[in-house]
Design an enzyme around this catalytic site. Structure first.
Site, PDB file in Angstrom:
ATOM      1  N   VAL A  56       0.693  -1.398  -0.037  1.00 44.71           N
ATOM      2  CA  VAL A  56      -0.197  -0.047  -0.090  1.00 44.71           C
ATOM      3  C   VAL A  56       0.872   1.205   0.036  1.00 44.71           C
ATOM      4  CG1 VAL A  56      -2.007  -1.165   1.113  1.00 44.71           C
ATOM      5  CG2 VAL A  56      -0.417  -0.037   2.650  1.00 44.71           C
ATOM      6  N   TYR A  57       2.177   1.191   0.183  1.00 42.73           N
ATOM      7  CA  TYR A  57       3.067   2.262   0.102  1.00 42.73           C
ATOM      8  C   TYR A  57       3.025   3.120  -1.275  1.00 42.73           C
ATOM      9  CZ  TYR A  57       4.841   0.903   4.905  1.00 42.73           C
ATOM     10  OH  TYR A  57       4.789   0.554   6.126  1.00 42.73           O
ATOM     11  N   SER A  58       2.440   4.198  -1.462  1.00 45.07           N
ATOM     12  CA  SER A  58       2.342   4.791  -2.648  1.00 45.07           C
ATOM     13  C   SER A  58       1.864   3.922  -3.936  1.00 45.07           C
ATOM     14  CB  SER A  58       3.664   5.366  -3.181  1.00 45.07           C
ATOM     15  OG  SER A  58       3.934   6.240  -2.057  1.00 45.07           O
ATOM     16  N   GLY A  59       0.749   3.047  -3.406  1.00 45.77           N
ATOM     17  CA  GLY A  59       0.055   2.231  -4.458  1.00 45.77           C
ATOM     18  C   GLY A  59       0.955   1.058  -4.907  1.00 45.77           C
ATOM     19  N   GLY A  60       1.980   0.557  -4.208  1.00 44.57           N
ATOM     20  CA  GLY A  60       2.699  -0.272  -4.788  1.00 44.57           C
ATOM     21  C   GLY A  60       4.248   0.177  -5.367  1.00 44.57           C
TER      22      GLY A  60
END
Length: 334
Positions: A56-60
């Site tokens: 989930v960090y910056s959408g992958g």
């Protein structure tokens, strides 16, 4: 850099790990791939070879940048990543079901440019999925060679114990890590999760060891009121501004006595606490990374530990205050 074992000698890790949430643009004002590779270079030169990320960090994108930064030296690094929080709008884009976890791991392997994940953790407890389903699919991932070691993050005590019991009862791969919030202004971890970790062989990876930057010191800390508007919902809560000021005063005193920075003192205090294997540090510059690395290789004196313990002590919730009245049968972790 000093190293410690996860679980019962499951995996040797450095006492500091680099968090990668800042590797890309987004809410963390991050770094580009070149800057990230430079941070990785510095870490490896100093013996810090574990890097923590999540889908989930910056959408992958953080995983993608990490994969680029370690390209050509996969055998030299330990990858720690997490899944379970929502990544899309679909029914199976969240949680710890077999469907979601299998899909999540395949995506991680692709973004990270690797065939395996050293440490895979459930990012949150999923009360909608039976723990047996979750722990079985995790075991399947280990047997398939896609994941090597297992952990969880942000679990309550009963959730961790229920998951571990299901794994042990069925002969599945046990949990060796709990990624937790723990700091001098957030010691809730000590009440139940620390004794449970000792009992079950589950080591702690600590996130936000500086209390969302509140313990950096150097006159740059903000009061609870000044933090309120800029602090996102997922940041560790500040229960009492008086506690923060008391801890900062103690950190300043110890820093002056030792010649270390307040941040280094705060990190070193954590490294002397039971079950703690590694502290996940998030940095925005090379200077900050190098400063945090100097928290290792030495130990606070007993009198300094006592001073910090006393300054950071808060009321103990029930039933722990009652149990602490009978230390003969309920000794505290040491």
């Amino acid at each position: 850099m000093d190293r410690r074992w996860l679980g019962d000698r499951a995996l040797s890790v450095p006492v500091l790990s680099l968090g990668t949430a800042s590797f890309t643009s987004g809410p963390w004002s991050g770094n580009d791939a070149g800057a990230a590779r430079r941070l990785v270079d510095i870490c490896l030169d100093e013996g810090l070879n574990m890097f923590d990320t999540a889908d989930v960090y910056s959408g992958g994108n953080a995983e993608m940048v990490l994969g680029q930064a370690i390209n050509g030296r996969r055998d030299k690094v330990i990858i720690s990543t997490k899944a379970g929080l929502r990544t899309g709008e679909g029914e199976h884009d969240v949680g710890s079901s077999r469907s979601h976890l299998l899909t999540a791991v395949e995506g991680m392997l692709s973004r990270l440019r690797t065939d395996y994940i050293d440490l895979f953790q459930l990012h949150a407890f999923d009360a909608m999925t039976p723990v047996e389903e979750t722990m079985e699919v995790l075991d399947d991932l280990v047997k398939a060679g896609k994941v090597r070691h297992l952990g969880v993050s942000n679990f309550a005590g009963w959730q961790l114990m229920k998951s571990q019991a299901a794994a042990r009862y069925n002969g599945w791969q046990p949990l060796v890590v709990h990624q937790v919030y723990y700091s001098l202004i957030g010691r809730d971890y000590e009440f139940e999760l620390m004794p449970l970790g000792l009992d079950q062989g589950v080591s702690a990876l600590v996130w936000s060891p500086l209390g969302w930057g509140r313990l950096k010191g150097g006159g740059k800390h903000a009061s609870a009121g000044r933090h309120k508007d800029a602090t996102p919902d997922y940041a560790p809560p500040l229960y009492d501004e008086t506690l923060l000021e008391r801890v900062l005063a103690a950190l300043g005193e110890v820093a002056r006595d030792t010649g270390k920075s307040e941040a280094q003192v705060a990190l070193n205090w954590l490294l002397q606490r039971p079950t703690v294997a590694s502290l996940i540090i998030g940095v925005s510059s090379e200077a900050q990374l190098r400063n945090n690395m100097e928290a290792t290789g030495w130990e606070l004196a007993a009198e300094h530990m006592r001073l910090l313990d006393e300054a950071s002590t808060t009321p103990v919730p029930y039933p722990y205050w009652h149990q602490r009245a009978f230390p003969e049968r309920n000794p505290q972790p040491v």
